[in-house]
Design a protein around this motif. Structure first.
Motif, short mmCIF file in Angstrom:
data_model
loop_
_atom_site.label_atom_id
_atom_site.label_comp_id
_atom_site.label_asym_id
_atom_site.label_seq_id
_atom_site.Cartn_x
_atom_site.Cartn_y
_atom_site.Cartn_z
N ALA A 140 5.52 -0.31 -14.78
CA ALA A 140 5.48 -0.53 -13.21
C ALA A 140 3.57 -0.16 -12.09
CB ALA A 140 5.87 -0.01 -12.16
N ASP A 141 2.32 -1.65 -11.68
CA ASP A 141 1.27 -1.03 -11.61
C ASP A 141 1.12 -0.43 -10.19
OD1 ASP A 141 1.19 -2.97 -14.33
OD2 ASP A 141 -0.81 -1.22 -13.81
N VAL A 142 0.86 -0.11 -9.55
CA VAL A 142 1.31 0.14 -7.93
C VAL A 142 0.18 0.38 -7.47
CG1 VAL A 142 2.47 1.90 -6.16
CG2 VAL A 142 4.04 1.83 -8.49
N TYR A 143 0.10 -0.46 -5.82
CA TYR A 143 -0.78 -0.60 -5.50
C TYR A 143 0.18 -0.28 -3.69
CZ TYR A 143 -1.96 -3.40 -9.54
OH TYR A 143 -2.71 -3.73 -10.32
N LEU A 144 -0.90 -0.15 -2.92
CA LEU A 144 -0.63 0.42 -1.55
C LEU A 144 -1.85 -0.29 -0.40
CD1 LEU A 144 1.52 1.18 1.23
CD2 LEU A 144 0.13 3.42 1.03
N ASN A 145 -2.15 -1.45 0.25
CA ASN A 145 -2.63 -2.38 1.03
C ASN A 145 -4.40 -1.83 0.29
OD1 ASN A 145 -0.81 -1.66 3.54
ND2 ASN A 145 -2.09 0.81 4.14
N LYS A 147 -5.02 -0.63 -2.77
CA LYS A 147 -5.81 -0.05 -3.35
C LYS A 147 -4.62 0.32 -4.94
CE LYS A 147 -9.28 0.51 -1.12
NZ LYS A 147 -9.06 -0.30 0.12
N LYS A 148 -5.02 1.34 -5.96
CA LYS A 148 -4.27 1.21 -7.25
C LYS A 148 -3.63 2.40 -6.79
CE LYS A 148 -3.01 -0.05 -11.38
NZ LYS A 148 -3.45 -0.65 -13.06
N LEU A 149 -2.84 2.72 -6.45
CA LEU A 149 -1.99 4.39 -6.86
C LEU A 149 -1.82 4.39 -8.31
CD1 LEU A 149 0.67 3.83 -4.68
CD2 LEU A 149 -1.98 4.80 -3.78
N GLY A 150 -1.72 3.77 -9.63
CA GLY A 150 -1.21 3.71 -10.58
C GLY A 150 -0.63 3.33 -11.46
N LYS A 151 0.17 2.92 -12.53
CA LYS A 151 0.70 2.57 -13.92
C LYS A 151 1.76 3.48 -14.00
CE LYS A 151 0.13 -0.18 -17.96
NZ LYS A 151 0.28 -1.71 -16.76
N HIS A 152 3.46 3.22 -14.12
CA HIS A 152 4.23 3.65 -15.25
C HIS A 152 4.57 2.90 -15.87
CE1 HIS A 152 8.29 5.92 -14.94
NE2 HIS A 152 6.90 7.03 -15.17
N ILE A 153 5.26 4.03 -17.19
CA ILE A 153 5.44 3.32 -17.81
C ILE A 153 6.80 4.32 -18.51
CG2 ILE A 153 5.29 2.47 -20.78
CD1 ILE A 153 2.14 2.21 -20.21
N GLY A 154 7.72 3.37 -18.83
CA GLY A 154 8.83 3.98 -18.91
C GLY A 154 10.28 3.24 -17.48
N GLY A 155 11.34 3.16 -18.32
CA GLY A 155 11.95 2.26 -17.57
C GLY A 155 13.28 2.83 -17.09
#
Ligand code: GCU
Length: 610
Positions: A140-145, A147-155
């Motif tokens: 998951a690559d997560v963005y808000l408005n 801006k990148k919040l971060g990347k999470h690996i693992g399902g």
């Protein structure tokens, strides 16, 4: 000049450095939250057009990320060139896998972009706000408005990001790039016997907490004691060095502790009045944790689990684990299970079998399962997907496995029902594999010395004795319980072969058979030698259980599996059709004959281990 511009541009990078993935907030359900569950717009993006520009450089590393879908751009006027639109795109339900929601996504493995727009008004100035994901499979690559919040690996494990400084009152755009492509270096790797359900597969929550809040805590019986609670409380925020209180009203406990400058306080509380948790008495106590500006509460059971020789001891009494394996799937709906209702469906079926134990295979299940198991008095084996042929010689793969194990233990460490952490399933023997698993065990024990550790190992034959099955594994010395999968009568001969098999398991430890059984198409009836008939499976269960009873250290079994489940490896037309048929319940929810064999066995076993 160009370099100067580039350097200047770097500072425009749309990543906020202080918005790293935080330690996951535990017991999130007890927080002031709003749910972002519901319909999210989605864009299927097999070429990751919304992530890479044409020179294959990620937009979110570009100073001017003109094309990134995470910007959720709208055309300014009729001349504007924008080649995507969330507003004009269809929707998927969150939580939920995409495979079971859209025919065109049934087999899809790749990137899907999700977008949710939400308004947010803080309930109290100065509070902090986090966005929390129960799980996203797989990256998951997560963005808000934008801006990148971060990347999470693992399902299969939760994660959250602080968004306090990025929120606006209206129309916050939360965009998640979800990629479920299987990877050789992943955990799990390319080959699994379950469906690779992609998507935002569990709850999404916006949680609001005070500026200094209770981030983490562990409240459980001290190892080896049945009247001392030990653990810790961890605060996060500016004023960490403060007093906190632990209340357990029913035990007339109200104790004060002081958090150090890091926000950490060790907890020690004694009580001779504790009613210990067990399957026969799933006693949970309301525990309140109170700090200067925060409070949190949940119901916790207190119990001890350990081994002594070949016995598994729950609260110092021998226990036999009457189990069943469960995949995280609601077969009636045909997709990933994710809700409390799904957990009730699965665990009520297990209860109908007279189970006191379940193996949640082969990855961390959603949090509702262990919480409901606490309430129902069902012991639980939880597992990370170190499954089959992962890259044991790859340090990054080890890091992924260790992170998933850490996140699982972090999330469920206060669940009395969880008694076993499992490191792996059917992993091929090698020096790399042994050190990989040993590293995981050491990490598990460093995080939690109050539970048992195991792994589903395998048996092998003997070239001199066709009727001998041997369980010998270098990893066995590092686990508390010897667990292995066996399929005599299904993959290994026919059911009557069970009658002639003897076992060599040279360990003075408890033995759990972590998988056994075979397949049947629910409703298919024939003689007991007709493969796939319910009668074959029924006869196999009878003969298997008789065989296992001969193992002196036999202390539990979790046949494979509660319910038929989807698998891309099961292709026999008219029988499997993409389903693994080893359930004792069909995907239609109907019980097969083997269900009743297993239940009868457990009814007798319960009499034996009262
Ligand atoms: C293996 C494996 C399971 C698989 C099962 C089967 O033991 O652990 O994930 O589904 O056997 O072959 O059905």
């Amino acid at each position: 000049m160009k370099n100067l511009l580039f350097i200047f541009a770097i500072f425009l990078l749309p990543v906020c450095p202080n918005l790293r993935s935080q330690t996951t907030i535990i017991n999130i359900g007890n927080r002031t939250t709003i749910s972002l569950n519901g319909r999210w717009n989605y864009i299927v993006d097999p070429y990751e057009t919304g992530y890479y520009e044409y020179r294959y450089v990620p937009f979110d590393k570009n100073p001017n990320p003109w094309g990134g879908f995470f910007l959720d751009k709208k055309p300014k006027d009729k001349t504007d060139l924008i080649e995507y639109s969330f507003d004009m795109s269809p929707t998927l339900l969150v939580p939920g896998d995409w495979n079971s929601q859209a025919e065109k996504l049934f087999y899809y493995e790749g990137t899907v972009w999700y977008r949710k727009v939400f308004d947010y008004e803080k309930s109290k100035p100065g509070n902090r706000v986090f966005v929390y994901f129960g799980a996203v499979n797989y990256e998951a690559d997560v963005y808000l408005n934008g801006k990148k919040l971060g990347k999470h690996i693992g399902g299969f494990t939760p994660f959250n990001y602080e968004i306090t400084s990025l929120l606006r009152d209206k129309a916050n755009s939360l965009v998640v790039k979800v990629d479920n492509k299987r990877k050789m270096e992943g955990v799990p790797t390319l080959n699994t016997d379950w469906w690779n359900y992609g998507g935002i597969t569990r709850d999404v929550i916006i949680a609001e907490v005070p500026a200094t809040f209770i981030l983490d805590y562990s409240i459980r019986l001290k190892k080896g004691s049945n009247n001392e609670i030990a653990g810790f409380v961890k605060l996060d925020g500016e004023t960490k060095n403060q007093k906190i209180h632990i209340e357990i009203p029913e035990l007339e406990i109200s104790s004060e502790f002081t958090c150090d400058v890091n926000g950490h306080a060790d907890i020690h509380i004694s009580s001779d009045k504790m009613d210990l948790w067990s399957p026969g008495n799933p006693k949970l106590y309301r525990v309140n944790i109170i700090s200067l500006s925060d409070s949190i509460s949940e119901r916790i059971g207190f119990r001890s689990v350990e081994t002594s020789g070949t016995e598994i001891l729950l609260n110092n009494k021998p226990v036999f684990l009457r189990g069943i394996c469960i995949h995280e799937e609601n077969a009636l709906r045909g997709g990933r299970a994710y809700s409390e209702v799904d957990a009730q469906l699965l665990l009520n079926w297990a209860r109908e079998l007279n189970c006191n134990y379940v193996r949640l295979a082969h990855y961390p299940h959603n949090e509702y399962m262990a919480r409901l198991a606490d309430e129902m008095g069902i012991m639980v084996w939880e597992e990370i997907p170190v499954y089959w042929t992962i890259q044991f010689d790859n340090p990054e793969t080890f890091g992924l496995a260790k992170k998933q194990l850490s996140d699982l233990i972090h999330r469920d460490k206060n669940r009395a029902s969880v008694i076993i952490w499992s490191m792996a399933n059917e992993t091929p023997l090698s020096g790399e594999r042994n050190s990989f698993l040993k590293g995981l065990v050491e990490h598990a024990r460093s995080m939690d010395d109050t539970r048992l550790v195991s792994a589903a190992m395998e048996a092998r034959g003997d070239k001199n004795d066709p009727n001998l099955r041997i369980v010998e594994d270098p990893f066995a010395e590092f686990v508390d319980v010897i667990s292995f999968n066996e399929y005599v009568g299904w993959y290994d001969g026919l059911p009557e072969k069970c009658n002639s098999i003897t076992w060599k398991i040279p360990y003075n430890k408890p033995v759990i058979i972590s998988e056994c059984g075979g397949g049947a198409l629910q409703g298919m009836h024939a003689d007991a030698l007709t493969r796939w008939s319910e009668e074959y499976q029924e006869d196999l269960y009878k003969k298997t259980l008789e065989m296992l009873m001969k193992i002196p250290q036999f202390r539990g079994v979790s046949p494979w599996i509660l319910c038929d489940f989807r698998s891309p490896r099961r292709l026999l037309p008219g029988i499997q059709d993409g389903w693994n048929r080893k359930g004792v319940i069909g995907r239609n929810g109907k019980k097969k004959k083997a269900f009743h064999i297993l239940k009868d066995f457990y009814d007798q076993a319960e009499m034996r281990y009262r």
